[in-house]
Design a protein around this motif. Sequence first.
Motif, PDB file in Angstrom:
ATOM      1  N   ALA A 319     -49.431  38.763 -33.121  1.00  0.00           N
ATOM      2  CA  ALA A 319     -49.169  39.697 -34.547  1.00  0.00           C
ATOM      3  C   ALA A 319     -50.162  39.515 -35.411  1.00  0.00           C
ATOM      4  N   GLU A 320     -50.665  37.926 -35.455  1.00  0.00           N
ATOM      5  CA  GLU A 320     -51.827  37.708 -36.983  1.00  0.00           C
ATOM      6  C   GLU A 320     -52.859  38.478 -36.401  1.00  0.00           C
ATOM      7  N   PHE A 321     -53.577  38.538 -34.911  1.00  0.00           N
ATOM      8  CA  PHE A 321     -54.423  39.236 -34.417  1.00  0.00           C
ATOM      9  C   PHE A 321     -54.645  40.367 -34.779  1.00  0.00           C
ATOM     10  N   GLN A 322     -53.633  41.377 -34.173  1.00  0.00           N
ATOM     11  CA  GLN A 322     -53.408  42.446 -34.490  1.00  0.00           C
ATOM     12  C   GLN A 322     -53.650  42.755 -36.494  1.00  0.00           C
ATOM     13  N   ARG A 323     -52.369  42.272 -36.979  1.00  0.00           N
ATOM     14  CA  ARG A 323     -53.155  42.359 -38.783  1.00  0.00           C
ATOM     15  C   ARG A 323     -54.651  42.329 -39.180  1.00  0.00           C
ATOM     16  N   ALA A 324     -55.115  41.417 -38.287  1.00  0.00           N
ATOM     17  CA  ALA A 324     -56.521  41.425 -38.955  1.00  0.00           C
ATOM     18  C   ALA A 324     -57.886  42.672 -38.399  1.00  0.00           C
ATOM     19  N   ILE A 325     -56.898  43.290 -37.497  1.00  0.00           N
ATOM     20  CA  ILE A 325     -58.078  43.892 -37.097  1.00  0.00           C
ATOM     21  C   ILE A 325     -57.967  45.807 -37.795  1.00  0.00           C
ATOM     22  N   GLU A 326     -56.360  45.659 -37.926  1.00  0.00           N
ATOM     23  CA  GLU A 326     -55.806  46.786 -38.321  1.00  0.00           C
ATOM     24  C   GLU A 326     -56.343  46.574 -40.142  1.00  0.00           C
ATOM     25  N   HIS A 327     -56.632  45.577 -40.591  1.00  0.00           N
ATOM     26  CA  HIS A 327     -56.871  45.340 -42.205  1.00  0.00           C
ATOM     27  C   HIS A 327     -58.231  44.462 -42.525  1.00  0.00           C
ATOM     28  N   ASP A 328     -59.487  44.680 -40.875  1.00  0.00           N
ATOM     29  CA  ASP A 328     -60.931  44.372 -40.396  1.00  0.00           C
ATOM     30  C   ASP A 328     -61.357  42.741 -41.450  1.00  0.00           C
ATOM     31  N   SER A 329     -59.989  42.190 -41.385  1.00  0.00           N
ATOM     32  CA  SER A 329     -59.928  40.867 -41.853  1.00  0.00           C
ATOM     33  C   SER A 329     -61.345  40.074 -41.112  1.00  0.00           C
ATOM     34  N   PRO A 330     -61.570  38.973 -42.042  1.00  0.00           N
ATOM     35  CA  PRO A 330     -63.344  37.891 -41.748  1.00  0.00           C
ATOM     36  C   PRO A 330     -62.563  37.221 -40.754  1.00  0.00           C
ATOM     37  N   THR A 331     -61.149  36.736 -40.694  1.00  0.00           N
ATOM     38  CA  THR A 331     -60.747  35.339 -39.470  1.00  0.00           C
ATOM     39  C   THR A 331     -61.034  35.763 -38.273  1.00  0.00           C
ATOM     40  N   LEU A 332     -61.108  37.914 -38.122  1.00  0.00           N
ATOM     41  CA  LEU A 332     -60.941  38.269 -36.728  1.00  0.00           C
ATOM     42  C   LEU A 332     -62.218  37.248 -35.668  1.00  0.00           C
ATOM     43  N   ALA A 333     -63.439  36.345 -36.626  1.00  0.00           N
ATOM     44  CA  ALA A 333     -64.547  36.283 -36.305  1.00  0.00           C
ATOM     45  C   ALA A 333     -64.297  34.759 -35.953  1.00  0.00           C
ATOM     46  N   SER A 334     -62.979  34.671 -35.993  1.00  0.00           N
ATOM     47  CA  SER A 334     -62.068  33.260 -35.517  1.00  0.00           C
ATOM     48  C   SER A 334     -61.481  33.379 -33.875  1.00  0.00           C
ATOM     49  N   VAL A 335     -61.481  31.577 -34.042  1.00  0.00           N
ATOM     50  CA  VAL A 335     -60.219  31.792 -32.476  1.00  0.00           C
ATOM     51  C   VAL A 335     -59.559  31.336 -32.699  1.00  0.00           C
ATOM     52  N   GLY A 336     -58.608  31.625 -33.705  1.00  0.00           N
ATOM     53  CA  GLY A 336     -57.486  31.133 -33.798  1.00  0.00           C
ATOM     54  C   GLY A 336     -57.203  29.752 -34.633  1.00  0.00           C
ATOM     55  N   LYS A 337     -56.202  29.053 -34.376  1.00  0.00           N
ATOM     56  CA  LYS A 337     -55.869  27.955 -34.809  1.00  0.00           C
ATOM     57  C   LYS A 337     -55.032  26.919 -33.268  1.00  0.00           C
ATOM     58  N   PRO A 338     -54.795  25.359 -33.784  1.00  0.00           N
ATOM     59  CA  PRO A 338     -55.229  24.918 -32.691  1.00  0.00           C
ATOM     60  C   PRO A 338     -53.565  24.433 -32.259  1.00  0.00           C
ATOM     61  N   ASN A 339     -53.420  24.707 -30.549  1.00  0.00           N
ATOM     62  CA  ASN A 339     -51.317  24.631 -30.054  1.00  0.00           C
ATOM     63  C   ASN A 339     -51.713  24.050 -30.443  1.00  0.00           C
ATOM     64  N   CYS A 340     -49.971  23.473 -30.847  1.00  0.00           N
ATOM     65  CA  CYS A 340     -49.500  22.739 -30.942  1.00  0.00           C
ATOM     66  C   CYS A 340     -49.819  21.317 -29.896  1.00  0.00           C
ATOM     67  N   LEU A 341     -49.265  20.227 -30.183  1.00  0.00           N
ATOM     68  CA  LEU A 341     -49.896  18.932 -29.238  1.00  0.00           C
ATOM     69  C   LEU A 341     -51.334  18.458 -29.442  1.00  0.00           C
ATOM     70  N   VAL A 342     -52.607  19.205 -29.900  1.00  0.00           N
ATOM     71  CA  VAL A 342     -53.671  19.509 -30.072  1.00  0.00           C
ATOM     72  C   VAL A 342     -53.941  19.306 -31.390  1.00  0.00           C
ATOM     73  N   ASP A 343     -54.887  18.238 -31.697  1.00  0.00           N
ATOM     74  CA  ASP A 343     -55.561  17.896 -32.697  1.00  0.00           C
ATOM     75  C   ASP A 343     -56.962  18.079 -33.069  1.00  0.00           C
ATOM     76  N   LEU A 344     -57.714  19.006 -34.112  1.00  0.00           N
ATOM     77  CA  LEU A 344     -58.805  19.233 -33.886  1.00  0.00           C
ATOM     78  C   LEU A 344     -59.909  18.680 -35.265  1.00  0.00           C
ATOM     79  N   LYS A 345     -61.130  18.386 -35.279  1.00  0.00           N
ATOM     80  CA  LYS A 345     -61.797  17.792 -35.851  1.00  0.00           C
ATOM     81  C   LYS A 345     -62.967  17.750 -35.793  1.00  0.00           C
TER      82      LYS A 345
END
Length: 511
Positions: A319-345
Amino acid sequence: MMPTLGEAMVRVGRHFGKRPATRDRQGETTWRDFSERITVAAGLLRGLGINSGERVAIYARNSIRFDELKWGAFHAGVVAVPVNWRLAPVEIAHILEDSACEVVFVEADFLPIFDMTELAPWRDKLICLDGESSAGIPHYDQLFKTAAGVGLSDVSPDDDALILYTGGTTGRSKGVRLSHTNILSCAAGFTLATRGEPDDTYLHLAPMFHSADLLATGWILMGAAHVYVPAFSPAAFLDAVLEHQVTMTIAVPTMLMMTLTDPVLESANTRSLRLMGFGASPMDPAWIRRTAQGFPHTQLFNCYGLTETSPALTVFDPAEFQRAIEHDSPTLASVGKPNCLVDLKVSNSEGDDLAPGETGVLHARGPNITKGYLNMAEETAAALSNGWLRTGDIARIDDDGYVYLIDREKDLIISGGENVYSSEVETALYQHPDIHECAVIGTVDERLGQIVTAVIVAKPETSLNSKAIIDHCRELIGGYKIPRRIEFVEMMPKNALGKILKNRLRATYSK
């Protein structure tokens, strides 16, 4: 405690027995029937004298039988080793030797390759998986008819379930050991993040020898239906969507680019396809927007991971990805956020953790992380430290948790003392209307150490030249990032999932 994959499948057969498990042109199979066939496939393996913890190779294209055999191995505690059927004989021989497979299940069309000198030692270990077998080679169907269903093997959730060999893009391919816990924990996080539904019909589009196919596991566990395309083509993809009313699939950017540029899409009916993810390699925002236009009834999402992470680490919420496309958001260049159970640094070269927004090497930990590489203790120690996996990707994580991939460590170009990220140059190049594909690499230069080199596939019937590309780049990126060398090619070298093999480009243009 986490169950094994075999235990999980028994539950699927018990709880979703009347629901369709697989669909093809011959009809449907229910989960009750499919789970029972899996116990017979497990009995077949035991009848061959294959014990828990031993390994069998599967050398075949996508099919129901591939999954039946793989899950039969899980049930029997046998470790499955899917083999990339696009590899050269010497590469296949390395996998079979390294994994010490007891048996090789082979699709009939691929039997002749085992007449090659490099693979001759395994000819007496072959079992034909489908079609007509060669003389003297046992057939899966005949063995299946005489086998009986067996109970679950006594294996631990932390035991190896699958060994997947990396593509060998950096040299000798490595066998990534994935446990039952690795695969199930990733499935739980990924399916939750993408909002999978039991009424989905999941299309296995990516090759089943690749970790991307493991993303279907969550849809198996919830009793959804599954459809298989033996090998990708735009027509095969779109025909399967219409014929079986597919609602969910995972693709890679190259598959989408091929489909979007194929005339068959114009008359295709993709209304049933409610959800489609893509990953395995970055996709330029311009192509993302074009994909949204080409599949107007489909909710898209991006994801990221590695074979070593079973494979998903992040998902960009649909749903957030769809909004990013519609609003040409700079977050469109990202790969999203970590899944649950995953930790990133993100860490610097000294191993210090970096603040949000800073760029460094991405590390991951969680129950989906591999225990290491088969027969490669040194490489395992280099990749894993204190529970953290060094991904080899340069990235940053913003204040909202979005992950942005900047480059692969090995693709960083240092030219005249300046760091140049190849992905940044590629993003600029893709904005030129006459460029179909591009890859940026560093090549040796006596004065600067390395120079930025762009390898370009121009669109058909265009007159693209080096000057036009350089002039285009001057408007978008700093002077030290502009390619000093430009090579035009008709086709890029790629792996089985369509990822451009930059190591081959470096080898070609460093001569």
